[in-house]
Scaffold this motif. Structure first.
Motif, PDB file in Angstrom:
ATOM      1  N   ILE A 174      35.651  12.246  45.184  1.00 39.49           N
ATOM      2  CA  ILE A 174      34.821  11.329  44.932  1.00 39.49           C
ATOM      3  C   ILE A 174      34.994  11.429  42.982  1.00 39.49           C
ATOM      4  O   ILE A 174      35.091  12.115  42.455  1.00 39.49           O
ATOM      5  N   ASP A 175      35.003   9.846  42.685  1.00 36.32           N
ATOM      6  CA  ASP A 175      35.437   9.416  41.106  1.00 36.32           C
ATOM      7  C   ASP A 175      34.519   8.900  41.008  1.00 36.32           C
ATOM      8  O   ASP A 175      34.295   7.547  41.292  1.00 36.32           O
ATOM      9  N   ALA A 201      24.352   3.764  53.342  1.00 37.47           N
ATOM     10  CA  ALA A 201      25.203   4.319  54.117  1.00 37.47           C
ATOM     11  C   ALA A 201      25.265   5.868  52.501  1.00 37.47           C
ATOM     12  O   ALA A 201      25.458   6.034  51.669  1.00 37.47           O
ATOM     13  N   TYR A 202      24.925   6.940  53.423  1.00 38.06           N
ATOM     14  CA  TYR A 202      25.528   8.075  52.909  1.00 38.06           C
ATOM     15  C   TYR A 202      26.720   8.915  52.705  1.00 38.06           C
ATOM     16  O   TYR A 202      27.612   8.654  53.454  1.00 38.06           O
ATOM     17  N   VAL A 203      27.267   9.463  51.871  1.00 34.60           N
ATOM     18  CA  VAL A 203      28.945  10.590  51.209  1.00 34.60           C
ATOM     19  C   VAL A 203      28.082  11.811  50.912  1.00 34.60           C
ATOM     20  O   VAL A 203      27.655  12.005  50.678  1.00 34.60           O
ATOM     21  N   ILE A 221      31.542   4.311  44.225  1.00 38.47           N
ATOM     22  CA  ILE A 221      30.243   5.528  44.235  1.00 38.47           C
ATOM     23  C   ILE A 221      29.101   4.644  44.764  1.00 38.47           C
ATOM     24  O   ILE A 221      27.967   4.987  45.129  1.00 38.47           O
ATOM     25  N   GLU A 222      28.898   3.531  44.001  1.00 41.22           N
ATOM     26  CA  GLU A 222      27.217   2.857  43.884  1.00 41.22           C
ATOM     27  C   GLU A 222      27.024   1.893  44.686  1.00 41.22           C
ATOM     28  O   GLU A 222      26.084   1.512  44.785  1.00 41.22           O
ATOM     29  N   PRO A 237      28.312  11.306  34.791  1.00 39.13           N
ATOM     30  CA  PRO A 237      28.766  10.379  34.975  1.00 39.13           C
ATOM     31  C   PRO A 237      28.477   9.502  36.204  1.00 39.13           C
ATOM     32  O   PRO A 237      29.070   8.104  36.748  1.00 39.13           O
ATOM     33  N   TYR A 238      28.181  10.001  37.634  1.00 40.21           N
ATOM     34  CA  TYR A 238      27.727   8.985  39.002  1.00 40.21           C
ATOM     35  C   TYR A 238      26.177   9.206  38.934  1.00 40.21           C
ATOM     36  O   TYR A 238      26.178   8.566  39.214  1.00 40.21           O
ATOM     37  N   LYS A 239      25.521  10.018  38.222  1.00 43.18           N
ATOM     38  CA  LYS A 239      24.186   9.549  38.537  1.00 43.18           C
ATOM     39  C   LYS A 239      24.203   7.724  37.106  1.00 43.18           C
ATOM     40  O   LYS A 239      22.505   7.351  38.183  1.00 43.18           O
ATOM     41  N   ALA A 240      24.602   8.292  36.874  1.00 46.25           N
ATOM     42  CA  ALA A 240      24.153   6.959  35.685  1.00 46.25           C
ATOM     43  C   ALA A 240      24.802   5.306  36.888  1.00 46.25           C
ATOM     44  O   ALA A 240      24.338   4.244  36.713  1.00 46.25           O
ATOM     45  N   LYS A 241      25.699   5.853  37.399  1.00 41.26           N
ATOM     46  CA  LYS A 241      26.081   4.911  38.671  1.00 41.26           C
ATOM     47  C   LYS A 241      25.273   4.187  39.842  1.00 41.26           C
ATOM     48  O   LYS A 241      25.300   3.416  40.529  1.00 41.26           O
ATOM     49  N   THR A 242      25.224   5.924  40.857  1.00 39.94           N
ATOM     50  CA  THR A 242      24.085   5.964  41.719  1.00 39.94           C
ATOM     51  C   THR A 242      23.359   7.371  42.298  1.00 39.94           C
ATOM     52  O   THR A 242      23.406   7.908  41.103  1.00 39.94           O
TER      53      THR A 242
END
Length: 249
Positions: A174-175, A201-203, A221-222, A237-242
């Motif tokens: 995950i990036d 879809a869940y990852v 990731i979004e 960085p991830y919470k800003a996208k998804t």
């Protein structure tokens, strides 16, 4: 600002942008050019980045895939917490796709809804699901020995026919920039189809999968909901996208 704080800031900027400019770092950190150059040199020597003209770029390595036996003995507590949370999203009468993988395998113990249908490419998954008398479809194709997953063109063609309320996908990397990735093109193709044919879809990915990049991109990731444990140091960085669901152990 302390040296360690500057280094953390620089690495966080690289996670989001892949390239940082010396001038931008000087402005953001209120530091001299010589200070920033020393910081970049130190981080390069530590293997965290590569210096380029006018700044630095992020480096990463493509990890290799582990067998199902190797995966099954790692991070079990985290996987169980993630699996339990993921299973809580299943509702009565759902039609779901359950990807092959050790974390999705752990979900089966916690599935307690009625009249659901599960499509899977995991041989072990199908066996455990039928033991619980859950309506199960195992897609056809060739068996990948290392992961006990069904892969190949026949499985892709079959999966194209189905639509799902939800899919639950394992992922190797995950990036924030490169998205959700996995080493094997055939497994990646199935994950992509399942994600595209799902209303949601869940990852599922424990903290060891974050900031990792593998050979084949599955999706951004979004495009998915991420379910993880709460051990990752910095998910900003991830919470800003998804949307990220964090499982407490």
């Amino acid at each position: 600002m302390l040296t360690e704080e500057r280094h953390t800031f620089i690495l966080n900027e690289l996670k989001q942008a892949n390239i940082v400019k010396t001038q931008d770092l000087m402005n953001s950190l209120n530091s001299s050019e010589s200070t920033i150059r020393r910081d970049l040199q130190h981080l390069e020597e530590a293997g965290e980045l590569t210096r380029i003209h006018g700044g630095a770029k992020r480096i990463y390595q493509l990890d290799s895939e582990q067998s199902i036996q190797e995966k099954s003995i790692k991070n079990n507590q985290e996987k169980i917490a993630i699996a339990k949370l993921a299973a809580s999203f299943i509702e009565d009468n759902d039609v779901i796709y359950l990807d092959a993988g050790t974390t999705t395998l752990a979900m089966i113990e916690f599935i307690n809804k009625w009249n659901i249908t599960v499509v899977t490419n995991g041989i072990v998954h199908a066996s455990l699901l039928t033991d619980k008398e859950i309506n199960t479809i195992l897609i056809g194709g060739k068996v990948k020995p290392s992961t006990k997953a069904i892969v190949g063109t026949p499985s892709q063609n079959e999966l194209q026919k189905y639509q799902f309320n939800k899919s639950f996908l394992g992922m190797n990397g995950i990036d924030a920039t490169f998205g959700c990735t996995t080493p094997d093109p055939e497994e990646a193709a199935l994950k992509t189809i399942a994600h595209q044919h799902s209303a949601t879809a869940y990852v599922l990915a424990d903290y060891t999968k974050w900031d990792k990049v593998h050979f084949v991109n599955v999706c951004g990731i979004e495009e998915v909901m991420l379910i993880t444990d709460s051990c990752h140091e910095d998910l900003r960085p991830y919470k800003a996208k998804t949307t990220i669901w964090e499982a407490n152990q």
